[in-house]
Design an enzyme around this catalytic site. Structure first.
Site, PDB file in Angstrom:
ATOM      1  NE  ARG A  53      18.056   7.211  -1.420  1.00  0.00           N
ATOM      2  CZ  ARG A  53      18.992   7.061  -2.972  1.00  0.00           C
ATOM      3  NH1 ARG A  53      18.042   6.527  -3.924  1.00  0.00           N
ATOM      4  NH2 ARG A  53      19.952   7.161  -3.150  1.00  0.00           N
ATOM      5  CE1 TYR A 106      -7.041   7.875   5.884  1.00  0.00           C
ATOM      6  CE2 TYR A 106      -5.630   7.196   3.569  1.00  0.00           C
ATOM      7  CZ  TYR A 106      -5.288   8.218   4.748  1.00  0.00           C
ATOM      8  OH  TYR A 106      -5.254   8.512   5.902  1.00  0.00           O
ATOM      9  CG  ASP A 177      -5.947  -0.183   1.604  1.00  0.00           C
ATOM     10  OD1 ASP A 177      -5.775  -0.974   2.476  1.00  0.00           O
ATOM     11  OD2 ASP A 177      -5.402   1.231   1.422  1.00  0.00           O
ATOM     12  CE  LYS A 202      -4.501   3.562  10.337  1.00  0.00           C
ATOM     13  NZ  LYS A 202      -3.159   4.452   9.460  1.00  0.00           N
TER      14      LYS A 202
HETATM   15  N1  PLP Z   1      -5.151   2.687   3.921  1.00  0.00           N
HETATM   16  C1  PLP Z   1      -6.325   2.654   4.675  1.00  0.00           C
HETATM   17  C2  PLP Z   1      -6.826   1.589   4.503  1.00  0.00           C
HETATM   18  C3  PLP Z   1      -5.963   3.601   5.840  1.00  0.00           C
HETATM   19  O1  PLP Z   1      -7.150   3.772   6.729  1.00  0.00           O
HETATM   20  C4  PLP Z   1      -4.796   4.201   6.264  1.00  0.00           C
HETATM   21  C5  PLP Z   1      -4.490   4.845   7.138  1.00  0.00           C
HETATM   22  O2  PLP Z   1      -5.654   5.775   8.097  1.00  0.00           O
HETATM   23  C6  PLP Z   1      -3.909   4.138   4.452  1.00  0.00           C
HETATM   24  C7  PLP Z   1      -3.627   3.501   4.157  1.00  0.00           C
HETATM   25  C8  PLP Z   1      -2.738   4.695   4.889  1.00  0.00           C
HETATM   26  O3  PLP Z   1      -1.430   4.498   6.017  1.00  0.00           O
HETATM   27  P1  PLP Z   1      -0.358   5.220   6.377  1.00  0.00           P
HETATM   28  O4  PLP Z   1      -1.142   6.495   7.516  1.00  0.00           O
HETATM   29  O5  PLP Z   1      -0.420   4.238   7.296  1.00  0.00           O
HETATM   30  O6  PLP Z   1       0.391   6.488   5.742  1.00  0.00           O
END
Ligand code: PLP
Length: 379
Positions: A53, A106, A177, A202
């Site tokens: 961890r 998001y 992000d 992704k």
């Molecule tokens: N940030 C963006 C731009 C996303 O599109 C997503 C998920 O669709 C996330 C964060 C969250 O990621 P996760 O689904 O791996 O938790």
């Protein structure tokens, strides 16, 4: 772990980074460590594995590789999912502190920020990041500015250089992000961000078979706090997931290049189709984001959002009629996916009911277009 120099072309870097040091290992690929604990004595902290961890040899190759691609000097911090990574960054805001977030991004990230605000943990200022002056006016005294570009699912390209420079001048910490671009198309740290976040689920992992997040911080103190959050909250990635994500990273450059080229063709054809309204894709010369995208990005990405002519039901009929493209959420995988975003109750009302987000994969462009055309004919 051997780390080739940062001057390698990204196409080479994704193949070469995160491999075992040939001086100490004959293995081409890093092994997967399935130990929850490690033989150790004395005070932890010397870099040796102690307990999985706290840190695992299975995460390090990926953490090093993504950080190098992002132009960072320090390893990244891998998380169990993109949202776990987002939560760790939000965790930098002290109780009662102030976060600045875009109104549209998001929905998971914005939903988490609003949940924290509703619980009284933080104060929230919501901005329209396309309005740069209006946004900067909200920065003063904030503890974190959270940005995402291009935005999910509206694909707006935010003026990161100006926004990040303004935050820096005010001494406000910033996080970006970078999920949609990957470090191959945009490196926010070089644009002035303090922190970069990925849903590695992704494009980085790229095969829709892994949930994983990544945080890359520009300075050691920040990195230590992010890592400490992970340790205390237990938001740790699985060893196999980290290994799969690194394996996926090996082909990121060719996957993204192929998907992006196809997305450009599909976006243009969608734009000229009578059953399709507004097409959002930064690569389209008619897109209001196009000039910013050309100036800021090294490519336009592989995600397209388009409004199907008609209502929510028409958009649902379009998605249901697709035969090759899978009706599913998520993006960045080798296989194309499509979904009407407002099917999610958490998606903001500003997103049109008929907006369908299409994640273009690496299938042949004509097969994808044939599928889209026949589905549009059945709307
Ligand atoms: N940030 C963006 C731009 C996303 O599109 C997503 C998920 O669709 C996330 C964060 C969250 O990621 P996760 O689904 O791996 O938790």
């Amino acid at each position: 772990m051997a780390q080739p120099h940062q001057h390698l072309h990204p196409a080479t870097a994704v193949v070469s980074l995160g491999r075992p040091d040939p001086a100490t290992s004959a293995e081409l690929n890093p092994p997967i460590s399935m130990s929850a604990t490690f033989r150790s004595m004395g005070t932890p902290g010397g870099g040796e594995p102690v307990y999985a961890r706290f840190g695992s040899p299975s995460w390090e190759p990926l953490e090093n590789a993504v950080a190098t691609l992002e132009g960072a000097d320090l390893p990244g911090v891998a998380f169990a999912s993109g949202m776990a990574a987002v939560a760790a960054v939000f965790g930098l805001v002290p109780v009662g502190g102030t976060m600045v977030v875009p109104r549209l991004a998001y929905n998971g990230s914005i939903g988490l920020a609003r949940t924290l605000a509703a619980a009284g943990a933080v104060m929230l200022r919501e901005i329209d990041p396309l309005d740069v002056d209006g946004s900067v006016a909200q920065f003063e005294g904030a503890d974190l500015v959270w940005l995402e570009s291009p935005t999910n699912p509206t694909l707006d390209v935010i003026e990161l250089p100006r926004l990040l420079a303004a935050a820096r001048e005010l001494g406000v910490r910033t996080a970006v992000d970078n999920t949609f671009c990957t470090p191959l198309r945009q490196r926010p740290l070089e644009l002035g961000a303090d922190i970069v976040v990925h849903s590695a689920t992704k494009f980085i992992a790229g095969h829709s078979d892994v949930l994983l997040g990544m945080v890359v911080a520009s300075d050691a103190g920040l990195r230590e706090r992010i890592q400490g959050y992970r340790t205390l909250h237990g938001a740790v990635p699985g060893a196999f997931e980290a290994w799969l994500a690194l394996r996926g990273l090996r082909t990121l450059e060719i996957r993204l290049g192929r998907a992006e080229a196809t997305a450009g063709v599909i976006a243009e054809r969608l734009d000229g189709h009578p059953r399709v309204g507004r097409v959002r894709y930064p690569g389209l010369p008619s897109d209001p984001n196009h000039e910013r995208a050309r100036a800021q990005l090294q490519g336009f990405g592989a995600v397209i959002s388009c409004e199907i002519d008609g209502d929510a039901a028409a958009a649902e009929r379009f998605v249901a009629a697709l035969r090759l493209i899978t009706p599913a959420t998520s993006l960045g995988g080798v296989e194309s996916l499509a979904e009407r975003r407002r099917r999610h109750p958490g998606e903001p009302a500003d997103i049109p009911e008929s907006l369908v987000r299409i994640s273009i994969g690496i299938e042949h462009v004509e097969d994808l277009w044939n599928d889209i055309e026949q589905a549009l004919a059945r709307v």
